[in-house]
Design an enzyme around this catalytic site. Sequence first.
Site, PDB file in Angstrom:
ATOM      1  N   VAL A 109       2.966  24.660 -15.856  1.00  0.00           N
ATOM      2  CA  VAL A 109       2.885  25.506 -14.700  1.00  0.00           C
ATOM      3  C   VAL A 109       1.797  26.580 -14.804  1.00  0.00           C
ATOM      4  O   VAL A 109       1.350  26.610 -15.855  1.00  0.00           O
ATOM      5  CB  VAL A 109       4.196  26.330 -14.521  1.00  0.00           C
ATOM      6  CG1 VAL A 109       5.409  25.278 -14.136  1.00  0.00           C
ATOM      7  CG2 VAL A 109       4.914  27.075 -15.765  1.00  0.00           C
ATOM      8  N   GLY A 110       1.653  27.489 -14.100  1.00  0.00           N
ATOM      9  CA  GLY A 110       0.658  28.581 -13.926  1.00  0.00           C
ATOM     10  C   GLY A 110       0.324  29.441 -15.451  1.00  0.00           C
ATOM     11  O   GLY A 110      -0.573  29.534 -15.549  1.00  0.00           O
ATOM     12  N   CYS A 111       1.636  29.642 -16.130  1.00  0.00           N
ATOM     13  CA  CYS A 111       1.403  30.726 -17.461  1.00  0.00           C
ATOM     14  C   CYS A 111       0.679  29.776 -18.381  1.00  0.00           C
ATOM     15  O   CYS A 111       0.144  30.319 -19.232  1.00  0.00           O
ATOM     16  CB  CYS A 111       2.661  30.950 -17.525  1.00  0.00           C
ATOM     17  SG  CYS A 111       3.797  29.807 -18.245  1.00  0.00           S
ATOM     18  N   GLY A 112       0.629  28.437 -18.166  1.00  0.00           N
ATOM     19  CA  GLY A 112       0.014  27.572 -19.355  1.00  0.00           C
ATOM     20  C   GLY A 112       0.946  27.233 -20.474  1.00  0.00           C
ATOM     21  O   GLY A 112       0.553  26.630 -21.481  1.00  0.00           O
TER      22      GLY A 112
END
Length: 280
Positions: A109-112
Amino acid sequence: MTESRESRSVDCLAFRGGAFVRTARSVPAEQAVAISVGGSTHAVMMATPSHLEDLGIGLALNERIVETVSEIEAIEIVETEAGLDCQIRLVPEKAATYVARRRQMTGPVGCGLCGVESLELAGPVLPRVNAVETIAPSRLVRAIEEMAGAQDLSRLTRAVHAAAFHLTDGGMVVLREDVGRHNALDKVAGHLARQGVDPAKGFITITSRVSVELIQKAAMMGTGLIAAISAPTELAIAEAVAANVTLIAVVRGEEFELFTVPERMEGAVDAAATLAMARA
């Protein structure tokens, strides 16, 4: 009710002066956004649906999908019933490398960090940042003011984060706002890549706390200094040391706290030496 791509106005009741009154508040738009690479979904996140090409390019760079923006052959934003899909097509040789990498991943997801398959992937080995630009305390204070003055969506909604990039010897190059602090910084990275701006020639300011993922993104960008209005986590400090990133936080007016690599802040090295002597 009015709507725009970044925000919408909603009716509500406010309790003021001992009574309820009808009013309206602007709230930030938040929508499911997928980042797809070569026809496969790489990440799904909730994001503010603006500057999505910057978001896609910045995430691709910061998560090492590509090394340079030239390795992206095409990018398109497609609206679906479920949300928005930022579809990235890589040049053929890079696409083959990405397919091999996909076998090590399970829906990031976006936070990596969330969704990776192993702890090793959650703690990537970061490049050591060699940026040599230094700034004066007054320049940092001015940069925070620049960022605050450009936060139109935040003033409207009071519900989004901002990230900005500033030239050491100039002004603010770009500011991006988003409901996700990681998204805002990825959008900044994407803009710099598209415009050919070297991240080593300036520094980052952000409105959020400093978590480890933000340090990782700054290191991947090659930016030597990141400054935040809120505090860092312990792991973020350790990661900044490892990546040789100058971390400044808790910026309040003309005051701030410097946690790592004082060499990039004018006057800080001598002060650090004096403090070390005082402790001896």
